[in-house]
Motif scaffolding. Structure first.
Motif, PDB file in Angstrom:
ATOM      1  N   VAL A  67      88.368  14.891-113.533  1.00  0.00           N
ATOM      2  CA  VAL A  67      87.347  14.271-113.045  1.00  0.00           C
ATOM      3  C   VAL A  67      86.882  13.132-112.302  1.00  0.00           C
ATOM      4  O   VAL A  67      85.906  12.409-112.181  1.00  0.00           O
ATOM      5  N   LEU A  68      88.103  13.397-111.086  1.00  0.00           N
ATOM      6  CA  LEU A  68      87.587  12.224-109.609  1.00  0.00           C
ATOM      7  C   LEU A  68      86.108  12.255-108.873  1.00  0.00           C
ATOM      8  O   LEU A  68      85.561  11.353-108.719  1.00  0.00           O
ATOM      9  N   PHE A  69      85.774  13.451-109.425  1.00  0.00           N
ATOM     10  CA  PHE A  69      84.618  14.308-108.348  1.00  0.00           C
ATOM     11  C   PHE A  69      83.414  13.602-109.317  1.00  0.00           C
ATOM     12  O   PHE A  69      82.407  12.519-108.137  1.00  0.00           O
ATOM     13  N   ILE A  70      83.504  13.122-109.987  1.00  0.00           N
ATOM     14  CA  ILE A  70      82.705  12.451-111.570  1.00  0.00           C
ATOM     15  C   ILE A  70      82.381  11.207-110.531  1.00  0.00           C
ATOM     16  O   ILE A  70      81.285  10.053-111.198  1.00  0.00           O
ATOM     17  N   LEU A  71      83.678  10.061-110.705  1.00  0.00           N
ATOM     18  CA  LEU A  71      83.596   8.751-110.853  1.00  0.00           C
ATOM     19  C   LEU A  71      83.501   8.517-109.221  1.00  0.00           C
ATOM     20  O   LEU A  71      82.700   7.586-109.575  1.00  0.00           O
ATOM     21  N   VAL A  72      83.978   9.359-108.194  1.00  0.00           N
ATOM     22  CA  VAL A  72      83.487   9.089-107.056  1.00  0.00           C
ATOM     23  C   VAL A  72      81.880   8.978-106.671  1.00  0.00           C
ATOM     24  O   VAL A  72      81.343   8.209-106.109  1.00  0.00           O
ATOM     25  N   SER A  73      81.419  10.169-107.198  1.00  0.00           N
ATOM     26  CA  SER A  73      80.202  10.427-107.192  1.00  0.00           C
ATOM     27  C   SER A  73      79.007   9.033-108.066  1.00  0.00           C
ATOM     28  O   SER A  73      77.661   8.791-107.495  1.00  0.00           O
ATOM     29  N   TYR A  74      79.779   7.912-109.339  1.00  0.00           N
ATOM     30  CA  TYR A  74      79.324   7.593-109.699  1.00  0.00           C
ATOM     31  C   TYR A  74      79.603   6.055-109.168  1.00  0.00           C
ATOM     32  O   TYR A  74      78.259   5.776-109.136  1.00  0.00           O
ATOM     33  N   MET A  75      80.056   6.254-108.444  1.00  0.00           N
ATOM     34  CA  MET A  75      80.167   4.631-107.105  1.00  0.00           C
ATOM     35  C   MET A  75      79.256   5.149-105.688  1.00  0.00           C
ATOM     36  O   MET A  75      78.781   3.905-105.945  1.00  0.00           O
ATOM     37  N   ARG A  76      79.095   6.268-105.485  1.00  0.00           N
ATOM     38  CA  ARG A  76      78.029   6.499-104.912  1.00  0.00           C
ATOM     39  C   ARG A  76      76.892   5.976-105.526  1.00  0.00           C
ATOM     40  O   ARG A  76      75.823   5.530-104.067  1.00  0.00           O
ATOM     41  N   PHE A  77      76.362   6.682-106.864  1.00  0.00           N
ATOM     42  CA  PHE A  77      75.333   6.722-107.011  1.00  0.00           C
ATOM     43  C   PHE A  77      74.844   4.337-107.058  1.00  0.00           C
ATOM     44  O   PHE A  77      73.588   4.673-107.050  1.00  0.00           O
ATOM     45  N   ARG A  78      75.742   3.854-107.784  1.00  0.00           N
ATOM     46  CA  ARG A  78      75.640   2.820-107.631  1.00  0.00           C
ATOM     47  C   ARG A  78      75.591   1.945-106.589  1.00  0.00           C
ATOM     48  O   ARG A  78      74.523   1.187-106.269  1.00  0.00           O
ATOM     49  N   VAL A  79      75.770   2.546-104.978  1.00  0.00           N
ATOM     50  CA  VAL A  79      76.267   1.695-103.858  1.00  0.00           C
ATOM     51  C   VAL A  79      73.723   2.510-103.610  1.00  0.00           C
ATOM     52  O   VAL A  79      74.250   1.116-102.484  1.00  0.00           O
ATOM     53  N   LEU A  80      74.320   3.529-103.748  1.00  0.00           N
ATOM     54  CA  LEU A  80      72.418   4.164-102.795  1.00  0.00           C
ATOM     55  C   LEU A  80      71.240   3.547-103.303  1.00  0.00           C
ATOM     56  O   LEU A  80      70.877   4.105-103.131  1.00  0.00           O
ATOM     57  N   ARG A  81      71.604   3.413-105.072  1.00  0.00           N
ATOM     58  CA  ARG A  81      70.661   3.336-106.530  1.00  0.00           C
ATOM     59  C   ARG A  81      71.181   2.433-107.041  1.00  0.00           C
ATOM     60  O   ARG A  81      70.914   2.893-108.515  1.00  0.00           O
ATOM     61  N   PRO A  82      70.564   1.500-106.346  1.00  0.00           N
ATOM     62  CA  PRO A  82      71.898   0.072-108.169  1.00  0.00           C
ATOM     63  C   PRO A  82      70.202  -0.222-108.160  1.00  0.00           C
ATOM     64  O   PRO A  82      70.505  -0.665-109.376  1.00  0.00           O
ATOM     65  N   GLU A  83      69.133  -0.039-107.661  1.00  0.00           N
ATOM     66  CA  GLU A  83      67.983  -0.441-109.241  1.00  0.00           C
ATOM     67  C   GLU A  83      67.990   0.740-110.111  1.00  0.00           C
ATOM     68  O   GLU A  83      67.662   0.627-111.028  1.00  0.00           O
ATOM     69  N   LEU A  84      68.141   2.012-109.911  1.00  0.00           N
ATOM     70  CA  LEU A  84      68.784   2.639-110.954  1.00  0.00           C
ATOM     71  C   LEU A  84      69.362   3.448-112.007  1.00  0.00           C
ATOM     72  O   LEU A  84      68.927   2.520-113.197  1.00  0.00           O
ATOM     73  N   HIS A  85      70.580   3.018-111.183  1.00  0.00           N
ATOM     74  CA  HIS A  85      71.799   1.733-112.138  1.00  0.00           C
ATOM     75  C   HIS A  85      71.859   0.576-112.899  1.00  0.00           C
ATOM     76  O   HIS A  85      72.425   0.478-114.327  1.00  0.00           O
ATOM     77  N   ALA A  86      70.657  -0.394-112.253  1.00  0.00           N
ATOM     78  CA  ALA A  86      70.455  -1.403-113.187  1.00  0.00           C
ATOM     79  C   ALA A  86      69.428  -0.756-114.587  1.00  0.00           C
ATOM     80  O   ALA A  86      69.822  -1.715-115.877  1.00  0.00           O
ATOM     81  N   ALA A  87      68.303  -0.158-114.460  1.00  0.00           N
ATOM     82  CA  ALA A  87      68.260   0.264-115.338  1.00  0.00           C
ATOM     83  C   ALA A  87      68.459   1.444-116.148  1.00  0.00           C
ATOM     84  O   ALA A  87      68.278   1.681-117.090  1.00  0.00           O
ATOM     85  N   SER A  88      69.616   1.878-116.075  1.00  0.00           N
ATOM     86  CA  SER A  88      70.210   3.119-116.824  1.00  0.00           C
ATOM     87  C   SER A  88      70.419   2.000-117.990  1.00  0.00           C
ATOM     88  O   SER A  88      71.241   0.960-118.102  1.00  0.00           O
ATOM     89  N   ALA A  89      70.449   3.537-118.997  1.00  0.00           N
ATOM     90  CA  ALA A  89      71.250   2.677-120.918  1.00  0.00           C
ATOM     91  C   ALA A  89      72.338   3.022-120.547  1.00  0.00           C
ATOM     92  O   ALA A  89      73.064   2.782-121.242  1.00  0.00           O
ATOM     93  N   PHE A  90      72.700   4.509-119.749  1.00  0.00           N
ATOM     94  CA  PHE A  90      74.221   4.734-119.707  1.00  0.00           C
ATOM     95  C   PHE A  90      75.203   4.254-118.455  1.00  0.00           C
ATOM     96  O   PHE A  90      74.795   5.107-117.619  1.00  0.00           O
TER      97      PHE A  90
END
Length: 165
Positions: A85-108
């Protein structure tokens, strides 16, 4: 004999399912621009041929692993340790940095946000350390950096090709 038949049938079914889903995932990633365009090709029977070939080639890498392992269980533990699951976790963290607007709008969203993500990374560091204590999992810990390097090189090559288009 009957139990062995059921176990072998279940294992074959699982392998078939993995081959099917992985080849289709490569096909879909290619159409989304996240994998080489080569994987978009279909055979005359609408099978993603290049994606299927790469999937099967990756599966065949388990044969040498079986020869260097003491048992099927050792090989299984090594592979599942690497694919964590480490890969998923690191991808999530990278997503938060690169796409904060999408993360803020995410229901999950990850409950606990950054604290939970960093806490999970600390937990993975602890788990990695504990994996070095057993001979069966020590192999996977040693192989993981090579696997990560191979994934990094593949990502870099794909990104360079995509940027040049």
């Amino acid at each position: 004999g009957a139990v062995n038949f059921v176990v072998l049938t279940a294992a074959a079914s699982s392998a078939n399912s993995g081959i099917y889903s992985t080849s289709r995932m490569l096909y879909g990633l290619s159409w989304a621009g996240h994998a080489p365009r080569t994987f978009r090709a279909l055979t005359a029977r609408s099978v993603p041929g290049p994606a299927l070939l790469v999937t099967c080639a990756a599966l065949l890498t388990s044969i040498p692993l079986m020869y260097v392992s003491d048992s099927i269980m050792t090989a299984f533990v090594a592979v599942t340790t690497v694919a964590s699951v480490l890969f998923i976790l690191v991808s999530y963290m990278r997503f938060r940095v690169l796409r904060p607007e999408l993360h803020a709008a995410s229901a999950f969203r990850l409950p606990g946000g950054w604290a939970a993500a960093w806490g999970s990374l600390a937990f993975f560091a602890f788990v990695t350390w504990t994996l070095t204590l057993e001979r069966e999992t020590w192999l996977a810990v040693r192989v993981s950096p090579l696997w990560l390097a191979a994934l990094g090189v593949a990502w870099w090559a794909h990104s360079r090709r995509a940027a040049s288009r």
